[in-house]
Design a protein around this motif. Structure first.
Motif, PDB file in Angstrom:
ATOM      1  N   LYS A 486       4.508  11.118 -11.080  1.00 41.88           N
ATOM      2  CA  LYS A 486       3.263  11.468 -10.399  1.00 41.88           C
ATOM      3  C   LYS A 486       2.104  11.411 -11.383  1.00 41.88           C
ATOM      4  N   LEU A 487       1.029  10.770 -10.941  1.00 43.35           N
ATOM      5  CA  LEU A 487      -0.164  10.686 -11.770  1.00 43.35           C
ATOM      6  C   LEU A 487      -1.285  11.425 -11.063  1.00 43.35           C
ATOM      7  N   TYR A 488      -1.685  12.512 -11.654  1.00 41.17           N
ATOM      8  CA  TYR A 488      -2.707  13.355 -11.044  1.00 41.17           C
ATOM      9  C   TYR A 488      -4.091  12.978 -11.551  1.00 41.17           C
ATOM     10  N   ALA A 489      -5.090  13.218 -10.720  1.00 40.62           N
ATOM     11  CA  ALA A 489      -6.472  13.092 -11.184  1.00 40.62           C
ATOM     12  C   ALA A 489      -7.368  13.948 -10.305  1.00 40.62           C
ATOM     13  N   ALA A 490      -8.330  14.585 -10.935  1.00 42.04           N
ATOM     14  CA  ALA A 490      -9.350  15.302 -10.167  1.00 42.04           C
ATOM     15  C   ALA A 490     -10.160  14.271  -9.383  1.00 42.04           C
ATOM     16  N   LYS A 491     -10.785  14.717  -8.283  1.00 41.45           N
ATOM     17  CA  LYS A 491     -11.488  13.787  -7.400  1.00 41.45           C
ATOM     18  C   LYS A 491     -12.450  12.870  -8.144  1.00 41.45           C
ATOM     19  N   GLU A 492     -13.222  13.460  -9.059  1.00 41.19           N
ATOM     20  CA  GLU A 492     -14.252  12.660  -9.738  1.00 41.19           C
ATOM     21  C   GLU A 492     -13.652  11.677 -10.743  1.00 41.19           C
ATOM     22  N   PHE A 493     -12.359  11.782 -11.034  1.00 42.23           N
ATOM     23  CA  PHE A 493     -11.732  10.854 -11.966  1.00 42.23           C
ATOM     24  C   PHE A 493     -10.737   9.911 -11.296  1.00 42.23           C
ATOM     25  N   CYS A 494     -10.747   9.899  -9.973  1.00 44.56           N
ATOM     26  CA  CYS A 494      -9.794   9.047  -9.263  1.00 44.56           C
ATOM     27  C   CYS A 494     -10.056   7.560  -9.479  1.00 44.56           C
ATOM     28  N   TYR A 495     -11.257   7.231  -9.931  1.00 45.74           N
ATOM     29  CA  TYR A 495     -11.523   5.818 -10.235  1.00 45.74           C
ATOM     30  C   TYR A 495     -10.583   5.311 -11.324  1.00 45.74           C
TER      31      TYR A 495
END
Length: 608
Positions: A486-495
């Motif tokens: 699983k690779l997580y990212a906060a919304k602003e870093f989903c790019y």
DNA sequence: TTCGATCGCGCC
DNA sequence: AAAGGGCGCGATCGAA
């Protein structure tokens, strides 16, 4: 509890009955020659501190315990503790798993800032309280002054100089936390994640062996290179002094003082003078300013090579001129390895097409041991291929499978030249913005935008993949790569998630290949000595070269293509060094039953 | 003297 | 709205 003559029988009995042991060691230091002085083991019933100053020869009991128990072992820094256990003759049973707490923590969630034991503990409401211990060491000046290769003094805390009772208290805490966190992670992980954790445990064994084997350096070569490049620095610094009337200091601030114009600013508002800025300035600036800039660029290059590479190799080599780096199997948020002490994943490469190459190359300092050769197996354009496969970009896959170069294939589809296609592939994969792409293509944002539109018009599946990954990430907080990580990212870093997906996917391909090779009864004996993201380097005896086709096959068969894109591996060989100029293409062929080519002959072949 | 922030730069 | 991803490590600088 502190294990004494009185309670040792109970302690051993308790530990014998456990299927999981959390293990920590306390050591005289971190270097190759340091040893464990205490071993702390936690299980579900308690935590036990073993120290030979308390019970003479108590490690003999642990030697028996570890040699016979099939229990799973859990560590915070697995390979370090295993090495320290072995330093006092404690060798774990071959069937025991070596679980790594940080690996598990990364599988639970990959995007925390810190993964040291204190941070992990804090995340789950525990506290690793070691301030008072550090203070005790400081107040009582329990530091040893060690001199490094260059006679420089380095102060090192000596935990074995701390009174046993104080040391025991803090040591017990760490092992207890390790055990508790392990239990927490077990509950948090589902079956497929537990499989990943188990795979990483196997990888620990692979990497432990790699670290122990290490990489040999040619000390004479390092000296030669370092002194030559040191002279170059002195020469250039003298020129700098004559030109500017100021001593050379490697900072943008200092450079600003001697230039006749204003440097651009960094994000923080400081003068900016990195290589990109300076190279760009060279196209507009002339005369004295240009001369200064050229000197700065040259001095930086030489100083970097000396301080980051040559110098550290001499400091870090052991008595056999072998460097034992640390591999961090859970060192990154994407699943890649990182390396430290020293980092062997960023050794300078030389441009083989450079008309005036440096006299010395850093990679040349790494040499195979007696009678052995380096064999390097590199995945070809791994991340681009995986991206196309994930996307199901059929035409690209077909072209590449028919032998086309990835960038040329995309260029043909988009109807542009290879160079801008390569730039776009790179930029798209890394999530670059329009302005950045414009800079990379040396064009205007408008033109870059048009090109990007055209790119996605013809490679619609790639666009769909990227948009889909970002959308999923925003909605759910994470995406899965092919291996189930699983690779997580906060919304602003989903790019950044498309990149993480591909980068992490590649990382898991190589990790799986390493495991399969290690678990093979024959291949597992071979010396795997280096991993650089998409590349494995072996150090082989001539009679072991027969195994190369099978290694290649394994590497190429790991990735389960969704849409028919196979990964391929290129092999190169050298008996001299890791330098590009010494590595030669090694034709393996498709048959398993190849003849072993003469190594000398292989080296005289032209590198393609 | 020590430490953290910042910048810069090597690799994939 | 816009965002070049991932690392480790050295030097410099200013504050603690």
């Amino acid at each position: 509890m502190k294990v004494t003559q009185d309670n040792i029988a109970d302690a051993i009995l308790s530990l014998r009955g456990s299927s999981v042991l959390a293990v920590d060691t306390e050591t005289t230091g971190l270097s190759e020659t340091d040893k464990a002085f205490a071993v702390i083991i936690a299980n579900a019933f308690g935590v036990y501190y073993f120290d030979e100053r308390v019970v003479p020869n108590v490690f003999a009991e642990l030697r028996v315990l570890f040699a016979t128990t099939p229990a799973r072992l859990v560590f915070q820094n697995t390979k370090f503790d295993i090495r320290m256990l072995e330093s006092v003759g404690i060798i774990p049973h071959s069937v025991s798993d070596w679980y790594d707490l940080t690996s598990m923590a990364r599988i639970v969630r990959n995007d925390h800032m810190e993964y040291n034991l204190a941070s992990q503990a804090k995340r789950y409401g525990m506290q690793k309280l070691d301030g008072p211990l550090k203070k005790y060491i400081k107040d009582n000046n329990l530091f040893e002054e060690r001199t490094n290769f260059f006679g420089e003094v380095e102060k090192q805390p000596r935990y074995d100089w701390v009174p046993v009772d104080i040391m025991c208290e803090y040591a017990l805490m760490d092992a207890r936390i390790t055990f508790a966190l392990y239990q927490i992670y077990l509950k948090l992980l589902d079956d497929s994640e537990l499989k990943l954790a188990h795979d990483e445990a196997i990888l620990n064994k692979v990497c432990y062996r790699m670290e122990r084997l290490g990489m040999r350096v040619d000390t004479d070569k390092v000296f030669e290179a370092m002194s030559f490049e040191g002279e170059m620095v002195e020469e250039k610094q003298l020129q700098y002094l004559e030109l500017t009337n100021a001593e050379f200091v490697n900072s943008a601030k200092s450079l600003q003082k001697v230039l006749s114009f204003e440097l651009p600013k960094t994000d923080k508002g400081n003068p900016s003078a990195d290589a990109v800025v300076l190279e760009a300035l060279l196209t507009t600036v002339e005369g004295r300013d240009a001369e200064i800039i050229r000197l700065v660029l040259d001095i930086r290059t030489y100083e970097k090579r000396i301080s980051t590479y040559y110098r550290n190799y001499l400091i870090m080599k052991d008595k056999n001129n072998v460097i034992h780096p640390q591999m961090w199997i859970a060192g990154t948020k994407t699943g890649r390895f990182s390396y430290s002490d020293p980092n062997l994943q960023n050794i300078s490469k030389d441009d083989p097409d450079d008309p005036s190459p440096e006299r010395y190359s850093v990679r040349e300092c790494f040499v195979p041991r007696e009678g052995r050769v380096f064999i390097s197996l590199d995945y070809s354009q791994m991340e681009y291929r995986m991206a196309a496969d994930y996307a199901g970009e059929t035409k690209v896959i077909e072209a590449v499978m028919n032998g086309a170069d990835f960038h040329q294939a995309t260029a043909d589809m988009v109807g542009i030249n290879r160079k801008p296609a390569k730039t776009l592939n790179f930029a798209v994969l890394y999530g670059a913005g329009i302005d950045k792409i414009a800079t990379m293509l040396k064009t205007t944002p408008q033109a870059a935008n048009q090109l990007k539109t055209k790119y996605f018009l013809n490679l619609a599946k790639i666009e769909r993949l990227i948009d889909g990954v970002i959308a999923t990430g925003k909605a759910r907080g994470f995406v899965f790569n092919w291996a189930g990580r699983k690779l997580y990212a906060a919304k602003e870093f989903c790019y950044a998630l498309p990149n993480h997906l591909i980068q992490g996917g590649g990382a898991d391909v190589v990790k799986e290949a390493m495991r399969r090779i290690y678990l093979d009864p024959e291949l597992g004996k071979l010396w795997l000595v280096l991993q650089v993201h998409d590349q494995l380097v072996f150090e082989l005896l001539p009679e072991e070269l027969v195994h190369i086709p099978r290694i290649k096959e394994i590497m190429e068969s790991v990735y389960p293509a969704k849409n028919g894109m196979k990964l391929t591996v290129d092999v190169s060989i050298s008996r001299l060094s890791l330098a590009e100029k010494h590595m030669r293409k090694y034709d393996v062929g498709s048959s398993r039953h190849i003849t072993v080519p003469n190594i000398q002959e292989a080296e005289t072949k032209v590198c393609s």
